[in-house]
Design a protein around this motif. Sequence first.
Motif, PDB file in Angstrom:
ATOM      1  N   PHE A  73      35.054  24.041  49.530  1.00 16.03           N
ATOM      2  CA  PHE A  73      36.083  24.924  48.997  1.00 16.03           C
ATOM      3  C   PHE A  73      37.071  24.118  48.158  1.00 16.03           C
ATOM      4  CE2 PHE A  73      34.233  26.685  52.739  1.00 16.03           C
ATOM      5  CZ  PHE A  73      34.120  28.050  52.485  1.00 16.03           C
ATOM      6  N   LEU A  74      37.126  24.452  46.876  1.00 19.49           N
ATOM      7  CA  LEU A  74      38.037  23.789  45.946  1.00 19.49           C
ATOM      8  C   LEU A  74      39.412  24.438  46.057  1.00 19.49           C
ATOM      9  CD1 LEU A  74      38.168  21.677  43.586  1.00 19.49           C
ATOM     10  CD2 LEU A  74      37.759  23.615  42.055  1.00 19.49           C
ATOM     11  N   VAL A  75      40.439  23.611  46.262  1.00 18.92           N
ATOM     12  CA  VAL A  75      41.794  24.118  46.511  1.00 18.92           C
ATOM     13  C   VAL A  75      42.783  23.399  45.605  1.00 18.92           C
ATOM     14  CG1 VAL A  75      43.638  24.292  48.239  1.00 18.92           C
ATOM     15  CG2 VAL A  75      41.258  24.665  48.920  1.00 18.92           C
ATOM     16  N   VAL A  76      43.691  24.150  45.012  1.00 23.91           N
ATOM     17  CA  VAL A  76      44.803  23.544  44.275  1.00 23.91           C
ATOM     18  C   VAL A  76      45.967  23.374  45.247  1.00 23.91           C
ATOM     19  CG1 VAL A  76      45.745  25.774  43.487  1.00 23.91           C
ATOM     20  CG2 VAL A  76      46.235  23.673  42.205  1.00 23.91           C
ATOM     21  N   ASP A  77      46.718  22.305  45.091  1.00 21.89           N
ATOM     22  CA  ASP A  77      47.828  22.011  46.001  1.00 21.89           C
ATOM     23  C   ASP A  77      48.792  23.204  46.064  1.00 21.89           C
ATOM     24  OD1 ASP A  77      50.077  20.984  47.350  1.00 21.89           O
ATOM     25  OD2 ASP A  77      49.662  18.965  46.615  1.00 21.89           O
ATOM     26  N   PRO A  78      48.994  23.778  47.258  1.00 16.75           N
ATOM     27  CA  PRO A  78      49.901  24.925  47.387  1.00 16.75           C
ATOM     28  C   PRO A  78      51.331  24.622  46.952  1.00 16.75           C
ATOM     29  CG  PRO A  78      48.602  24.610  49.384  1.00 16.75           C
ATOM     30  CD  PRO A  78      48.384  23.404  48.538  1.00 16.75           C
ATOM     31  N   ALA A  79      51.704  23.343  46.944  1.00 16.72           N
ATOM     32  CA  ALA A  79      53.062  22.978  46.552  1.00 16.72           C
ATOM     33  C   ALA A  79      53.358  23.353  45.107  1.00 16.72           C
ATOM     34  CB  ALA A  79      53.282  21.473  46.748  1.00 16.72           C
ATOM     35  N   LEU A  80      52.321  23.539  44.291  1.00 15.54           N
ATOM     36  CA  LEU A  80      52.529  23.888  42.883  1.00 15.54           C
ATOM     37  C   LEU A  80      52.897  25.355  42.697  1.00 15.54           C
ATOM     38  CD1 LEU A  80      49.598  21.964  41.132  1.00 15.54           C
ATOM     39  CD2 LEU A  80      51.969  21.234  41.453  1.00 15.54           C
ATOM     40  N   GLY A  81      52.525  26.181  43.669  1.00 19.06           N
ATOM     41  CA  GLY A  81      52.854  27.600  43.575  1.00 19.06           C
ATOM     42  C   GLY A  81      52.049  28.364  42.544  1.00 19.06           C
ATOM     43  N   VAL A  82      50.853  27.874  42.183  1.00 19.29           N
ATOM     44  CA  VAL A  82      49.988  28.572  41.225  1.00 19.29           C
ATOM     45  C   VAL A  82      48.612  28.749  41.836  1.00 19.29           C
ATOM     46  CG1 VAL A  82      51.233  27.681  39.231  1.00 19.29           C
ATOM     47  CG2 VAL A  82      49.226  26.450  40.070  1.00 19.29           C
ATOM     48  N   GLY A  83      47.890  29.740  41.359  1.00 21.28           N
ATOM     49  CA  GLY A  83      46.542  29.968  41.837  1.00 21.28           C
ATOM     50  C   GLY A  83      45.556  28.996  41.195  1.00 21.28           C
ATOM     51  N   LEU A  84      44.382  28.852  41.825  1.00 21.71           N
ATOM     52  CA  LEU A  84      43.362  27.961  41.287  1.00 21.71           C
ATOM     53  C   LEU A  84      42.920  28.413  39.902  1.00 21.71           C
ATOM     54  CD1 LEU A  84      41.454  25.554  41.734  1.00 21.71           C
ATOM     55  CD2 LEU A  84      39.879  27.128  42.898  1.00 21.71           C
ATOM     56  N   ASP A  85      42.833  29.721  39.685  1.00 18.54           N
ATOM     57  CA  ASP A  85      42.437  30.229  38.368  1.00 18.54           C
ATOM     58  C   ASP A  85      43.469  29.867  37.304  1.00 18.54           C
ATOM     59  OD1 ASP A  85      44.289  31.882  39.624  1.00 18.54           O
ATOM     60  OD2 ASP A  85      43.401  33.751  38.884  1.00 18.54           O
ATOM     61  N   GLU A  86      44.746  30.004  37.636  1.00 16.54           N
ATOM     62  CA  GLU A  86      45.808  29.645  36.694  1.00 16.54           C
ATOM     63  C   GLU A  86      45.779  28.149  36.395  1.00 16.54           C
ATOM     64  OE1 GLU A  86      49.747  31.815  37.550  1.00 16.54           O
ATOM     65  OE2 GLU A  86      48.712  31.794  39.483  1.00 16.54           O
ATOM     66  N   TYR A  87      45.615  27.368  37.439  1.00 16.29           N
ATOM     67  CA  TYR A  87      45.657  25.915  37.261  1.00 16.29           C
ATOM     68  C   TYR A  87      44.508  25.444  36.366  1.00 16.29           C
ATOM     69  CZ  TYR A  87      46.123  20.968  38.256  1.00 16.29           C
ATOM     70  OH  TYR A  87      46.296  19.608  38.114  1.00 16.29           O
TER      71      TYR A  87
END
Length: 276
Positions: free
Chosen positions: A96-110
């Motif tokens: 499961f690919l995850v973007v750091d939640p600290a950024l406050g953006v979704g994986l699609d946005e990132y």
Amino acid sequence: MKKIAVITMARNDEMFLNKWISYYGSIFGEENLYVYLDGFDQQAPAKAGKANIIKCERIDGNVVGAEKRRLSHLSKMAAEHLKKYDLVIGCDADEFLVVDPALGVGLDEYLSAVKIDYCLSGLGLDVGQDLNTEREIDPSKPYLMQRGKAYLSSRYTKPVIVAKPGLWGSGFHRYKGHNFHIDPNLYLFHFGCFDNAMLEARFSDKDRMAAGWGRHIRKRFRTIRYCTEIKPKGEGAMRAARIIQTILRPIYSLNKPSMGCLKWVVNIPERFKNIL
């Protein structure tokens, strides 16, 4: 926003497939997920939703040869999808690919904002089980609420995001002919080693053993042993691991990351707990 597809191939892996579809479907839309089932005898997962479920002829034989054929097929499928998608994420059903939640953006946005020439990796976190404190996994509950440690294994720092057609090596571990780049805000969580009882059950699977999976599965018990016995490090170790894996390369494959002889276990930060 970039148009992004996510693909996988699995056999007898419904527990992970249901989780995989739920997670990636909530981000990219189930209609943009492509699940290739290894064998016409396979049934669609119960929670397939609108995901595209494609049954394929069984890729059998020894694990090494079968794995090469599997990734060759998925690479061809990715190339087809890249005719209408901007990016393709390819990974196993337990990844499961995850973007750091600290950024406050979704994986699609990132991913829509990141420039990717050929491929991109997240830092690999091989989630294990601390046998002293953690019980058998309950699939109905968030995984990371039940597991608190991960082994920093370079095997799971994989180029799973691709922008142009190419050829993945076995297990998605490299994109042949292209260097890997570890994004500072992406993590690839691997759950194939996160439950001792699950691994023991796989040893009872005669088809897997006959195909040479025994040695591969035995290796997975090491992650549980490390997470049980090694004192975990803090989040700074993850930042350091990115640097180490960028610098160190195995001689036999210069476009793969390495941790050398380091065996680092980390506490998974609390901000990830409700994601998976």
